[in-house]
Design an enzyme around this catalytic site. Sequence first.
Site, PDB file in Angstrom:
ATOM      1  N   SER A   1      -2.239  -4.498  14.650  1.00  0.00           N
ATOM      2  CA  SER A   1      -3.027  -5.181  13.617  1.00  0.00           C
ATOM      3  C   SER A   1      -2.279  -6.426  13.155  1.00  0.00           C
ATOM      4  CB  SER A   1      -3.298  -4.235  12.443  1.00  0.00           C
ATOM      5  OG  SER A   1      -2.117  -3.596  12.031  1.00  0.00           O
TER       6      SER A   1
ATOM      7  N   GLU B   1      -1.878  -9.378   9.955  1.00  0.00           N
ATOM      8  CA  GLU B   1      -2.127  -9.685   8.534  1.00  0.00           C
ATOM      9  C   GLU B   1      -2.171 -11.204   8.308  1.00  0.00           C
ATOM     10  OE1 GLU B   1       0.065  -7.296   5.689  1.00  0.00           O
ATOM     11  OE2 GLU B   1       0.544  -9.124   4.564  1.00  0.00           O
TER      12      GLU B   1
ATOM     13  N   ASP C   1       2.439  -7.195  -7.351  1.00  0.00           N
ATOM     14  CA  ASP C   1       3.496  -7.637  -8.264  1.00  0.00           C
ATOM     15  C   ASP C   1       2.913  -8.699  -9.169  1.00  0.00           C
ATOM     16  OD1 ASP C   1       5.756  -6.181  -7.195  1.00  0.00           O
ATOM     17  OD2 ASP C   1       5.556  -7.471  -5.438  1.00  0.00           O
TER      18      ASP C   1
ATOM     19  N   PHE D   1      12.153 -14.437   1.125  1.00  0.00           N
ATOM     20  CA  PHE D   1      11.186 -13.332   1.147  1.00  0.00           C
ATOM     21  C   PHE D   1      11.907 -11.988   1.081  1.00  0.00           C
ATOM     22  CE2 PHE D   1       7.051 -14.319   3.732  1.00  0.00           C
ATOM     23  CZ  PHE D   1       6.679 -15.252   2.788  1.00  0.00           C
TER      24      PHE D   1
ATOM     25  N   HIS E   1       2.135  -3.533  12.920  1.00  0.00           N
ATOM     26  CA  HIS E   1       1.329  -4.390  12.044  1.00  0.00           C
ATOM     27  C   HIS E   1       2.112  -5.697  11.860  1.00  0.00           C
ATOM     28  CE1 HIS E   1      -1.435  -5.370   8.694  1.00  0.00           C
ATOM     29  NE2 HIS E   1      -0.356  -5.797   8.050  1.00  0.00           N
TER      30      HIS E   1
HETATM   31  P1  FAD Z   1       3.370   1.566  -5.714  1.00  0.00           P
HETATM   32  O1  FAD Z   1       3.130   2.488  -4.593  1.00  0.00           O
HETATM   33  O2  FAD Z   1       2.596   1.758  -6.955  1.00  0.00           O
HETATM   34  O3  FAD Z   1       4.926   1.624  -6.043  1.00  0.00           O
HETATM   35  C1  FAD Z   1       5.528   0.621  -6.870  1.00  0.00           C
HETATM   36  C2  FAD Z   1       6.835   1.139  -7.457  1.00  0.00           C
HETATM   37  O4  FAD Z   1       6.536   2.083  -8.481  1.00  0.00           O
HETATM   38  C3  FAD Z   1       7.731   1.862  -6.463  1.00  0.00           C
HETATM   39  O5  FAD Z   1       9.061   1.558  -6.802  1.00  0.00           O
HETATM   40  C4  FAD Z   1       7.428   3.327  -6.695  1.00  0.00           C
HETATM   41  O6  FAD Z   1       8.497   4.162  -6.306  1.00  0.00           O
HETATM   42  C5  FAD Z   1       7.186   3.342  -8.219  1.00  0.00           C
HETATM   43  N1  FAD Z   1       6.242   4.360  -8.667  1.00  0.00           N
HETATM   44  C6  FAD Z   1       5.020   4.600  -8.176  1.00  0.00           C
HETATM   45  N2  FAD Z   1       4.398   5.594  -8.880  1.00  0.00           N
HETATM   46  C7  FAD Z   1       5.261   5.973  -9.821  1.00  0.00           C
HETATM   47  C8  FAD Z   1       5.207   6.931 -10.881  1.00  0.00           C
HETATM   48  N3  FAD Z   1       4.124   7.686 -11.069  1.00  0.00           N
HETATM   49  N4  FAD Z   1       6.290   7.022 -11.661  1.00  0.00           N
HETATM   50  C9  FAD Z   1       7.378   6.247 -11.477  1.00  0.00           C
HETATM   51  N5  FAD Z   1       7.491   5.324 -10.508  1.00  0.00           N
HETATM   52  C10 FAD Z   1       6.435   5.184  -9.687  1.00  0.00           C
HETATM   53  N6  FAD Z   1       1.431  -7.543  -2.657  1.00  0.00           N
HETATM   54  C11 FAD Z   1       0.403  -8.297  -3.105  1.00  0.00           C
HETATM   55  O7  FAD Z   1       0.436  -8.764  -4.257  1.00  0.00           O
HETATM   56  N7  FAD Z   1      -0.675  -8.559  -2.329  1.00  0.00           N
HETATM   57  C12 FAD Z   1      -0.791  -8.060  -1.077  1.00  0.00           C
HETATM   58  O8  FAD Z   1      -1.781  -8.306  -0.397  1.00  0.00           O
HETATM   59  C13 FAD Z   1       0.273  -7.243  -0.571  1.00  0.00           C
HETATM   60  N8  FAD Z   1       0.206  -6.680   0.652  1.00  0.00           N
HETATM   61  C14 FAD Z   1       1.201  -5.820   1.062  1.00  0.00           C
HETATM   62  C15 FAD Z   1       1.075  -5.165   2.286  1.00  0.00           C
HETATM   63  C16 FAD Z   1       2.050  -4.273   2.722  1.00  0.00           C
HETATM   64  C17 FAD Z   1       1.873  -3.572   4.035  1.00  0.00           C
HETATM   65  C18 FAD Z   1       3.202  -4.058   1.931  1.00  0.00           C
HETATM   66  C19 FAD Z   1       4.291  -3.139   2.409  1.00  0.00           C
HETATM   67  C20 FAD Z   1       3.343  -4.700   0.717  1.00  0.00           C
HETATM   68  C21 FAD Z   1       2.348  -5.580   0.246  1.00  0.00           C
HETATM   69  N9  FAD Z   1       2.417  -6.207  -0.979  1.00  0.00           N
HETATM   70  C22 FAD Z   1       1.384  -7.010  -1.429  1.00  0.00           C
HETATM   71  C23 FAD Z   1       3.591  -6.037  -1.824  1.00  0.00           C
HETATM   72  C24 FAD Z   1       3.410  -4.892  -2.839  1.00  0.00           C
HETATM   73  O9  FAD Z   1       2.352  -5.180  -3.699  1.00  0.00           O
HETATM   74  C25 FAD Z   1       4.715  -4.786  -3.607  1.00  0.00           C
HETATM   75  O10 FAD Z   1       5.717  -4.270  -2.787  1.00  0.00           O
HETATM   76  C26 FAD Z   1       4.615  -4.018  -4.926  1.00  0.00           C
HETATM   77  O11 FAD Z   1       5.838  -4.227  -5.634  1.00  0.00           O
HETATM   78  C27 FAD Z   1       4.448  -2.524  -4.770  1.00  0.00           C
HETATM   79  O12 FAD Z   1       3.207  -2.193  -4.338  1.00  0.00           O
HETATM   80  P2  FAD Z   1       2.886  -0.677  -3.886  1.00  0.00           P
HETATM   81  O13 FAD Z   1       1.474  -0.636  -3.555  1.00  0.00           O
HETATM   82  O14 FAD Z   1       3.872  -0.232  -2.893  1.00  0.00           O
HETATM   83  O15 FAD Z   1       3.159   0.045  -5.285  1.00  0.00           O
END
Ligand code: FAD
Length: 298
Positions: free
Chosen positions: A10, A12, A104, A211, A261
């Site tokens: 895939s 991105e 973020d 990055f 990916h």
């Molecule tokens: P989460 O899974 O919510 O985790 C975030 C943090 O919170 C982690 O440290 C986790 O351990 C902690 N956490 C989660 N739940 C809890 C809880 N209940 N209690 C305590 N701690 C908790 N960013 C963008 O803005 N736009 C994008 O399009 C984008 N695409 C991405 C695609 C991929 C494949 C990846 C790997 C990252 C992408 N990101 C994107 C970056 C991502 O948004 C950041 O890494 C962000 O900081 C975390 O997102 P997450 O979905 O992993 O968050």
Amino acid sequence: MQAKAPLNISFEFFPPKTAEGILHLCEAAEQLAECQPHFFSVTFGAGGSTREGTIDTVMMLNQKLSVQVAPHLSCIGSDPEDILLTLHQYKEMGVRRIVALRGDLPSGMGQAGELRYASDLVALIRKAAGDYFYIEVAAYPEIHPQATCAADDVLNLKRKVDAGANSAITQYFFNPDAYFYYLDECARAGIHIPVTPGIMPITQFSRLARFSDNCGAEIPRWIRKRLESYGDDVKSIKAFGLEVVYQLCQKLIDGGAPGLHFYTLNKSAPSLSILNQLFNSYPEMLKSFEPKKIQAVE
Ligand code: FAD
């Protein structure tokens, strides 16, 4: 001998901001589409900052090409009502796959809001749309920078799976051991979804370093030092980057990764150079990536 299953490849993209950027993305996407990838994905700015751009890009790719397009959707700083509206729009467009993220918040921009974690977003999507969407989530073999500890970060993937995620894509990394160790940890935690490695082609040093510092991806010292030593010699950086990432992908495929990916940064050439080279070693698994078919965009 048993035939090897095709690898899910895939790509991105990010939503372009200018007419020139749109043209460039279209060219890259058209070429990558010829290889019949598993899907394209389109990033989303946290807090909805690229909402229209993401939707427009998804719509454009959907209309032009016959590749499944998966929008990224992040929840931090977004109103659940807006997210539901966006999901509705995607449903109308025939989108079936979503990459669900926390995102973020840019510094100084608003509050986290009601949906604080990606697991909250996955739960919201499942509640609103049942099994309609296939949901991908993010995973971090080198541990998310804000995780309280490594074990909790694995548990966080478990929370996302329990909320309804179907599979995961990792943050990019250059050390395959981090990925394989992470998979073992996931298995020990009872996580059995496919975890596809995210691959960042290396074509430039300073941006990659910036990055990587931001997202917590480690550039191993031997790679960093060599890239630094090439200075402005782009040709050498690209040649070295291709060799390093090609070897990384080989190790990942040999170790059983379900797919790759690619973070394309809207360019086709870096990913295709790697895939064309991989085709020579894995022709059965990468049938549609036969080099002669493809002319990549620089
Ligand atoms: P989460 O899974 O919510 O985790 C975030 C943090 O919170 C982690 O440290 C986790 O351990 C902690 N956490 C989660 N739940 C809890 C809880 N209940 N209690 C305590 N701690 C908790 N960013 C963008 O803005 N736009 C994008 O399009 C984008 N695409 C991405 C695609 C991929 C494949 C990846 C790997 C990252 C992408 N990101 C994107 C970056 C991502 O948004 C950041 O890494 C962000 O900081 C975390 O997102 P997450 O979905 O992993 O968050």
